[in-house]
Design a protein around this motif. Structure first.
Motif, short mmCIF file in Angstrom:
data_model
loop_
_atom_site.label_atom_id
_atom_site.label_comp_id
_atom_site.label_asym_id
_atom_site.label_seq_id
_atom_site.Cartn_x
_atom_site.Cartn_y
_atom_site.Cartn_z
N ILE A 1 26.49 16.58 53.28
CA ILE A 1 26.65 17.28 54.54
C ILE A 1 27.75 16.64 55.39
N ALA A 2 27.78 15.32 55.48
CA ALA A 2 28.75 14.65 56.33
C ALA A 2 30.18 14.90 55.86
N LEU A 3 30.41 14.91 54.55
CA LEU A 3 31.76 15.16 54.04
C LEU A 3 32.21 16.59 54.32
N VAL A 4 31.30 17.53 54.16
CA VAL A 4 31.62 18.92 54.47
C VAL A 4 31.94 19.07 55.96
N ALA A 5 31.09 18.46 56.80
CA ALA A 5 31.29 18.56 58.25
C ALA A 5 32.63 17.96 58.66
N ALA A 6 33.00 16.82 58.09
CA ALA A 6 34.26 16.18 58.45
C ALA A 6 35.45 17.02 57.98
N THR A 7 35.38 17.55 56.77
CA THR A 7 36.47 18.38 56.26
C THR A 7 36.66 19.62 57.11
N ARG A 8 35.56 20.18 57.56
CA ARG A 8 35.64 21.37 58.43
C ARG A 8 36.42 21.07 59.70
N GLU A 9 36.37 19.83 60.20
CA GLU A 9 37.03 19.52 61.46
C GLU A 9 38.54 19.42 61.34
N THR A 10 39.07 19.59 60.12
CA THR A 10 40.52 19.75 60.01
C THR A 10 40.96 21.05 60.68
#
Length: 283
Positions: A236-245
């Motif tokens: 979840i954390a990796l998906v959330a961080a990538t989304r913030e691009t």
């Protein structure tokens, strides 16, 4: 469970869509009305999708209900932030703080597998996103304290609903049925509050913006649907961080279409964000 390349690219596409609908909120319409229009458009689009996906299982409904409440808070806080400051200021604060909080919660309570490289990448990415807002303006222009508070409250709700939806989609048995149910229910509390606050006469100006509103709704739905699916197959954390691009796409939209300024600091911030992505992928 890893963030595989196809999933990574899909979430990047979601980030671009997310920045697009946020730019539409800055149309010549009251931000609260614009947010309501986009939320209701999502709900209308999701209803026929729900007929195709079917309902999620019973275990998922508590997460759908909790997420609906958190999304309502998110819409309200973001609309108030946009009322008080430029998109290029509000958007990075709201989106930049969120992955850091999401990572902390995920590490503490969800225990998705992540390496130190993943965590370092998220931290660098978050720093780059925050730097755009805090130091990326020309001259002395800074967001008001109230705008910052609302942007940070938006970040808190983003982090919470991201965690809730990641858990809920995994519990639902089908990320598609979870996403359709969430979007189908999510719009109507916002509509009720809007009608209560403004009345029919106050809502009527939104009717002139049905086309961009539905376009924004379609982009919002597609963006977060992808993210919900991705959180069932990746941490979840990796998906959330990538989304913030999405802040990179948001910055480009703000500069090209909203005529907001480009500064050297924004360029450096973009490099930090890209460096964070590389660390996440290599980690």
């Amino acid at each position: 469970m890893e963030l595989q390349l196809p999933v990574f690219l899909a979430v990047l596409a979601a980030a671009a869509l997310h920045a697009g609908w946020n730019a539409l909120v800055k149309i010549k319409l009251d931000p609260f009305l614009a947010m309501t229009l986009i939320a209701v458009s999502c709900g209308i689009i999701a209803l026929p999708a729900l007929a195709i996906t079917g309902l999620p299982n019973e275990e998922a409904w508590v997460w759908v209900a909790l997420s609906t409440a958190l999304h309502l808070a998110y819409y309200l806080f973001l609309a108030e932030a946009y009322r008080r400051a430029d998109m290029s200021q509000v958007y990075p604060i709201a989106r930049g703080a969120a992955p850091l909080a999401t990572t902390a919660i995920s590490l503490a309570f969800i225990h998705d597998p992540m390496t130190w490289g993943n965590v370092a990448g998220i931290a660098v990415l978050g720093l780059g996103v925050l730097l755009i807002s805090l130091k990326g303006q020309r001259g002395s222009l800074v967001p008001s304290r109230t705008a910052v508070i609302y942007a940070l409250l938006t970040a808190v709700t983003i982090s919470l609903y991201t965690i809730v939806d990641g858990i809920g989609a995994r519990a639902a048995g089908s990320p598609n049925s979870y996403a359709a149910a969430l979007f189908a229910l999510d719009a109507y509390p916002m509509l009720v509050i809007c009608l209560w606050r403004k009345g029919w006469a106050g809502v009527r100006p939104a009717l002139k913006f049905l086309v961009p509103g539905f376009a924004g709704g379609a982009m919002s739905l597609a963006a977060y649907w992808i993210v919900i699916w991705a959180m069932t197959v990746a941490p979840i954390a990796l998906v959330a961080a990538t989304r913030e691009t999405s802040v990179l796409f948001g910055g480009l939209i703000a500069m090209v279409f909203l005529k907001e300024p480009l500064t050297p600091v924004r360029g450096f911030s973009a490099l930090l964000i890209l460096g964070g992505l590389v660390l996440m992928r290599l980690g």
